[in-house]
Design an enzyme around this catalytic site. Structure first.
Site, PDB file in Angstrom:
ATOM      1  CB  SER A   1      -0.950  -0.044   1.185  1.00 33.06           C
ATOM      2  OG  SER A   1      -2.045   0.782   0.958  1.00 33.06           O
TER       3      SER A   1
ATOM      4  CG  ASP B   1       6.497   5.471 -12.131  1.00 33.36           C
ATOM      5  OD1 ASP B   1       7.079   4.390 -12.359  1.00 33.36           O
ATOM      6  OD2 ASP B   1       5.254   5.591 -12.150  1.00 33.36           O
TER       7      ASP B   1
ATOM      8  CE  LYS C   1      -5.423  -2.144   1.245  1.00 37.41           C
ATOM      9  NZ  LYS C   1      -5.504  -0.716   0.899  1.00 37.41           N
TER      10      LYS C   1
END
Length: 439
Positions: free
Chosen positions: A306, A317, A331
């Site tokens: 999460s 990224d 998740k």
């Protein structure tokens, strides 16, 4: 720390909670109540189903072996309504709601285990550092097959979690299965879990190590303080940073955003998509990089869930860090806590979150740039070689400095990387990145 001015309309209305799957003893809590609800359907009420519901209640009250009151039946119906939506939506009674709120402060009662469900069994997502569970040797991936001798198969997650809770100091025996092996018992005492979410130290001169155990309200602030202390202890600019998110089950979304904000100067961190307007958010960097852009490695594993995945995905990224370890839990959903009357609440999934490049982590996880699996480190005795400095009449070093004959090396102080293979590999990579970047 992330500025909240762009979220003024939401700051006092919505609580986004990013946690491990139905967390036990460390489920993150909301800070404020959400505004509004999802758009109501204009379709007429399903009268036939409502008649069936009323008939079922009447039949149970008339024929069940023991008397059951309306309140109990209705509460059970609500619980069933929520539990069948997805593994993370739930109805929270007064005790559950209180525990959810307390966990955000980092102090609560329990064993210190984050659990989820898999194939009808209760599975350990991760033990929390410095808790009875971690001290007893419970590991991520263990299956809890019995609680005090009672099988967990067939129990709901809530029922199993309730059985693991209890009076502080009271002992409980869990029967575990690890890697498909023979079941074994672990007895541990319930305790007040005081979790410090951030730990930091210098692994070597110039190389900092920051571990986040879970994301609490103050985690972003703690990371900021840790970075300042590490720079002070090092006496100069750091050469590199390792951010350890292994076995971190998640926590508060805002805390994850603040942590990423300490390591990048610009760009998107995470965004969410859902049905209600308040569930669609975008979080971007505020322009303050407290890490001074030094080389960085992020460690993850299957217990990283999460909010941990938000941080790892954003740094990956944005090309800010090399992600190392094994694929994370996967998740990628956001739970909103909707307070009700009588100190109760609903925790329902309202959105999915996405990394800056638009990746949904749900059921897939973050794939590391470099896969490094957990392994044991066994150190071999390094046979002491005869050196030039041992030879009688050897020449001295032309640039000065003391001779270094065999046996002159001092024994190094034990450090975390000595018996942690993944951490040792991360440090080696970080040194290489530091050298090639000219730091």
């Amino acid at each position: 720390m992330l500025h909240l001015s762009r979220l003024t309309s939401l700051a006092l209305t919505i609580a986004l909670v990013i946690g491990a799957p139905l967390a036990f003893a460390a489920q993150p809590a909301p800070t404020v109540a959400p505004a509004g609800t999802a758009a109501t359907s204009k379709a007429p009420l399903p009268l036939e189903e409502l008649r069936t519901f009323a008939e079922v209640m009447d039949r149970i009250k008339a024929a069940y072996v023991e008397p059951v009151d309306d309140k109990t039946l209705l509460e059970n119906a609500i619980k069933g309504m929520l539990s069948n939506l997805d593994p993370h939506s739930a109805y929270l009674g007064p005790e559950d709601f209180t525990e959810l709120q307390e966990s955000t402060s980092g102090e609560f009662g329990g064993l210190g285990i984050e659990v989820g469900a898999e194939d009808g069994f209760i599975k350990v997502v991760s033990p929390i550092d410095d808790t009875p569970a971690s001290k007893a040797g419970i590991q991520a991936g263990d299956f809890i097959v019995k609680i005090n001798g009672a099988p967990t198969r067939g129990q709901t997650m809530t029922e199993a979690v309730d059985k693991m809770r209890g009076k502080i100091g009271q002992k409980i025996t869990l029967t575990l299965v690890r890697d498909g092996g023979t079941p074994f018992d672990v007895t541990l005492a319930r305790a007040v879990i005081q979790v410090k979410s951030v730990k930091a130290q210098l692994l070597e001169t110039g190389y900092a190590y920051i571990r986040i155990t879970q994301f609490q309200v103050k985690t972003g602030e703690e990371v900021s303080k840790a970075l300042a202390k590490l720079r002070k202890d090092n006496g100069k600019k750091l050469n590199g940073i390792i951010l350890d998110l292994r076995n971190n089950p998640g926590g508060v979304l805002q805390a994850a955003v603040e942590v990423v904000d300490h390591f990048i100067t610009k760009g998107l961190i995470v965004y969410t998509k859902g049905r209600i307007a308040n569930s669609e958010l975008r979080f971007s960097a505020t322009g303050k990089d407290e890490s001074e852009a030094v080389p960085m490695v992020v460690l993850i594993n299957g217990g990283s869930a999460s909010a941990s995945e938000i941080v790892a995905g954003a740094l990956q990224d944005q090309k800010r860090a090399v992600v190392m370890g094994t694929t994370s839990f996967g998740k990628g959903s956001v739970q909103t806590v909707l307070p009700l009357n009588n100190d109760r609440a609903l925790k329902i999934t309202t959105a999915l979150y996405f990394t800056p490049n638009g990746r949904s982590i749900q059921a897939q996880g973050i794939v590391p740039d470099i896969e490094v699996r957990k392994a044991k480190i066994t150190s071999e005795a390094d046979g002491e070689y005869f050196k030039e400095a041992d030879l009688q009449g050897h020449l001295g070093n032309g640039n000065g400095g003391a001779d270094k004959p065999s046996g002159s090396a001092s024994k190094a102080k034990a450090m975390p990387q000595d018996d942690d293979y993944q951490l040792a590999q991360a440090l080696s990579l970080l040194k290489g990145l530091s050298i090639t970047s000219g730091r």
